[in-house]
Design a protein around this motif. Structure first.
Motif, PDB file in Angstrom:
ATOM      1  N   ASP A 154     -59.480  61.569 -51.486  1.00  0.00           N
ATOM      2  CA  ASP A 154     -58.561  61.652 -52.527  1.00  0.00           C
ATOM      3  C   ASP A 154     -58.194  60.347 -53.354  1.00  0.00           C
ATOM      4  O   ASP A 154     -57.785  60.620 -54.423  1.00  0.00           O
ATOM      5  CB  ASP A 154     -57.224  62.407 -51.819  1.00  0.00           C
ATOM      6  N   ASN A 155     -58.419  59.463 -52.663  1.00  0.00           N
ATOM      7  CA  ASN A 155     -57.945  58.156 -53.266  1.00  0.00           C
ATOM      8  C   ASN A 155     -58.939  57.031 -53.457  1.00  0.00           C
ATOM      9  O   ASN A 155     -58.794  56.027 -54.050  1.00  0.00           O
ATOM     10  CB  ASN A 155     -56.644  57.501 -52.416  1.00  0.00           C
ATOM     11  N   LEU A 156     -59.954  57.251 -52.606  1.00  0.00           N
ATOM     12  CA  LEU A 156     -60.936  56.136 -52.670  1.00  0.00           C
ATOM     13  C   LEU A 156     -62.317  56.537 -53.112  1.00  0.00           C
ATOM     14  O   LEU A 156     -62.975  57.756 -52.664  1.00  0.00           O
ATOM     15  CB  LEU A 156     -60.921  55.452 -51.247  1.00  0.00           C
ATOM     16  N   THR A 157     -63.036  55.615 -53.566  1.00  0.00           N
ATOM     17  CA  THR A 157     -64.674  56.005 -53.476  1.00  0.00           C
ATOM     18  C   THR A 157     -65.105  54.515 -52.978  1.00  0.00           C
ATOM     19  O   THR A 157     -64.869  53.449 -53.479  1.00  0.00           O
ATOM     20  CB  THR A 157     -65.336  55.915 -54.891  1.00  0.00           C
ATOM     21  N   VAL A 158     -65.375  54.807 -51.690  1.00  0.00           N
ATOM     22  CA  VAL A 158     -66.199  53.536 -50.888  1.00  0.00           C
ATOM     23  C   VAL A 158     -67.650  53.657 -50.897  1.00  0.00           C
ATOM     24  O   VAL A 158     -68.307  54.589 -50.517  1.00  0.00           O
ATOM     25  CB  VAL A 158     -65.602  53.603 -49.535  1.00  0.00           C
ATOM     26  N   LEU A 159     -68.294  52.574 -51.226  1.00  0.00           N
ATOM     27  CA  LEU A 159     -69.709  52.460 -51.176  1.00  0.00           C
ATOM     28  C   LEU A 159     -70.006  51.957 -49.658  1.00  0.00           C
ATOM     29  O   LEU A 159     -69.657  50.847 -49.154  1.00  0.00           O
ATOM     30  CB  LEU A 159     -70.140  51.219 -52.147  1.00  0.00           C
ATOM     31  N   ARG A 160     -70.579  52.780 -48.796  1.00  0.00           N
ATOM     32  CA  ARG A 160     -70.887  52.689 -47.507  1.00  0.00           C
ATOM     33  C   ARG A 160     -72.308  51.908 -47.234  1.00  0.00           C
ATOM     34  O   ARG A 160     -72.717  51.232 -46.442  1.00  0.00           O
ATOM     35  CB  ARG A 160     -70.942  53.869 -46.801  1.00  0.00           C
ATOM     36  N   ASN A 161     -73.148  51.944 -48.226  1.00  0.00           N
ATOM     37  CA  ASN A 161     -74.399  51.433 -48.041  1.00  0.00           C
ATOM     38  C   ASN A 161     -75.154  51.564 -49.479  1.00  0.00           C
ATOM     39  O   ASN A 161     -75.353  52.493 -50.066  1.00  0.00           O
ATOM     40  CB  ASN A 161     -75.275  52.109 -47.150  1.00  0.00           C
ATOM     41  N   LYS A 162     -75.912  50.454 -49.644  1.00  0.00           N
ATOM     42  CA  LYS A 162     -76.905  50.455 -50.924  1.00  0.00           C
ATOM     43  C   LYS A 162     -78.643  50.154 -50.178  1.00  0.00           C
ATOM     44  O   LYS A 162     -78.565  49.327 -49.623  1.00  0.00           O
ATOM     45  CB  LYS A 162     -76.674  49.322 -51.788  1.00  0.00           C
ATOM     46  N   ILE A 163     -79.248  51.114 -50.944  1.00  0.00           N
ATOM     47  CA  ILE A 163     -80.729  50.951 -50.259  1.00  0.00           C
ATOM     48  C   ILE A 163     -81.631  50.316 -51.501  1.00  0.00           C
ATOM     49  O   ILE A 163     -81.383  50.986 -52.666  1.00  0.00           O
ATOM     50  CB  ILE A 163     -81.011  52.236 -49.789  1.00  0.00           C
ATOM     51  N   GLU A 164     -82.363  49.380 -51.236  1.00  0.00           N
ATOM     52  CA  GLU A 164     -83.361  49.078 -52.198  1.00  0.00           C
ATOM     53  C   GLU A 164     -84.705  48.839 -51.671  1.00  0.00           C
ATOM     54  O   GLU A 164     -85.049  48.201 -50.562  1.00  0.00           O
ATOM     55  CB  GLU A 164     -82.904  47.552 -52.944  1.00  0.00           C
ATOM     56  N   LYS A 165     -85.672  49.569 -52.119  1.00  0.00           N
ATOM     57  CA  LYS A 165     -86.885  49.720 -51.539  1.00  0.00           C
ATOM     58  C   LYS A 165     -88.180  49.545 -52.867  1.00  0.00           C
ATOM     59  O   LYS A 165     -87.934  50.441 -53.793  1.00  0.00           O
ATOM     60  CB  LYS A 165     -87.289  50.813 -50.671  1.00  0.00           C
ATOM     61  N   SER A 166     -89.268  48.723 -52.856  1.00  0.00           N
ATOM     62  CA  SER A 166     -90.006  48.610 -53.814  1.00  0.00           C
ATOM     63  C   SER A 166     -90.980  49.966 -53.565  1.00  0.00           C
ATOM     64  O   SER A 166     -91.462  50.282 -52.570  1.00  0.00           O
ATOM     65  CB  SER A 166     -90.970  47.585 -53.508  1.00  0.00           C
ATOM     66  N   ILE A 167     -91.382  50.747 -54.518  1.00  0.00           N
ATOM     67  CA  ILE A 167     -92.225  51.704 -54.438  1.00  0.00           C
ATOM     68  C   ILE A 167     -93.318  51.600 -55.357  1.00  0.00           C
ATOM     69  O   ILE A 167     -93.181  51.357 -56.659  1.00  0.00           O
ATOM     70  CB  ILE A 167     -91.472  53.093 -54.906  1.00  0.00           C
TER      71      ILE A 167
END
Length: 378
Positions: A154-167
């Protein structure tokens, strides 16, 4: 939030003892605790050990501090909140009126003491201690090679993890390397999701991407569940919804949350209602039919006239260190409720709340058209 005990009534002094259990609870405490409140909590301090003949050896001791709040430091991505101020109660290790910074941590109780518990404070305690009111959304927003895993409450948008991978890029006549790279990317998203999301507690899990990637990811999730006989995914598979967005970055999440089909899945969340009402306000403002207004003077005039259908206000205004100004905004909220109007308190950590903050933090939708420009502005 776990309520341990409390002793206060609205508009009177008293205390409440709470135990924050997740990041959302810390955000609620950030809104609850104000300058000049007193905070009582247990922490550790270095104290002199057998301080005789000038000995300077120190040891860590558990101490209970009662602090008059002067400053609060909190960032959404952290799992702690820091409070600084002077002690108001002395003990054998800590003198009175000494400055200390203490951390409010998850699963550790804290007592909040106020000289006056107003309507907003009271509502924060009631809502934060109600599990049913904390509807949560999981979201995976991604494109080829990059993914963002978020929790939306209701009050937050929390980034839990970011993934970066070369394709590997597609090649004319041979896409095998690209396809294999994409499958590995999906596998990485799924394993990261299982570590960061509690599927049983979430109400909706949004998979959002440009093109058909989100549908492909959902197929991979179902395949993963079958291959590994994952009962958690099987039990919660109906919570997964796919959506289309223009980017795999966080802007894509805001796009998706405005999608009509997604809103049906989020109908029981306060956040979805706020997105809808803010869009309604923006449309009326653009239509220029004098039923949508923003600004403290204009909104106050509308409330005095009893013309407010919906009041939109950000939590930033209730964290104001000016007590009289805070009471003024609380009074406006109570007047609208007494007049039968609806009140929406926006979180400044959501996009819609941030946009409202840029429009002075307060706005109204009226029951009928009115010209609210003050005489000096005319």
């Amino acid at each position: 939030m776990k309520l341990i005990k409390q002793s206060f009534d609205k508009n009177s002094s008293g205390f409440t003892t709470l135990m924050p259990q997740d990041k959302e609870d810390l955000w609620q405490l950030y809104n609850l605790i104000q300058k000049n409140d007193e905070i009582k909590l247990q922490t550790t301090r270095n104290v002199a050990k057998n301080a005789t003949k000038g000995a300077s050896k120190q040891e860590r001791k558990n101490v209970v501090l009662t602090i008059n709040v002067e400053d609060i430091d909190y960032a959404p991505e952290d799992e702690v909140m820091r409070i600084r101020g002077k002690t108001t109660v002395a003990n054998e290790f800590v003198p009175i009126q000494s400055y200390h910074t203490a951390e409010i941590q998850l699963n550790k109780s804290i007592t909040v003491i106020k000289t006056e518990w107003d309507e907003i404070n009271y509502d924060i305690v009631v809502k934060s201690c109600s599990i049913e009111s904390k509807a949560e959304i999981g979201a995976i927003v991604f494109e080829e090679g990059v993914a963002h895993l978020c929790l939306v409450t209701d009050n937050l948008t929390v980034l839990r993890n970011k993934i970066e991978k070369s394709i590997p890029k597609k090649r004319r006549g041979d896409n095998s390397s690209h396809d294999k790279g994409l499958v590995k990317f999906y596998d990485l998203i799924i394993s990261t999701m299982m570590r960061n999301f509690n599927l049983d507690n979430l109400k909706v899990i949004i998979l959002a991407s440009p093109g058909f990637l989100s549908s492909n990811l959902l197929s991979e999730i179902k395949g993963f569940a079958q291959k590994n006989d994952d009962k958690t995914i099987f039990k919660n598979i109906s919570k997964f919804v796919t959506a289309n967005c223009s980017t795999g970055y966080l802007q894509g999440l805001e796009e998706v949350l405005k999608d009509e089909n997604i809103r049906k899945n989020l109908a029981d969340t306060q956040f979805a209602q706020e997105v809808i009402i803010f869009e309604k306000f923006q449309k009326l403002l653009n239509d220029d039919d004098e039923t949508a207004w923003y600004g403290p003077k204009e909104c106050e005039r509308a409330i005095q006239e009893g013309a407010v259908k919906q009041l939109l206000i950000t939590d930033t205004l209730f964290r104001n260190n000016d007590i009289e100004l805070r009471k003024h905004f609380i009074s406006l909220v109570e007047q609208v409720k007494q007049q039968g109007g609806e009140v929406y308190i926006f979180s400044s950590l959501h996009d819609s709340g941030n946009q409202l903050d840029q429009l002075t933090g307060i706005a109204v939708i009226l029951k009928y058209s009115m010209d609210l420009y003050s005489d000096d502005e005319e």
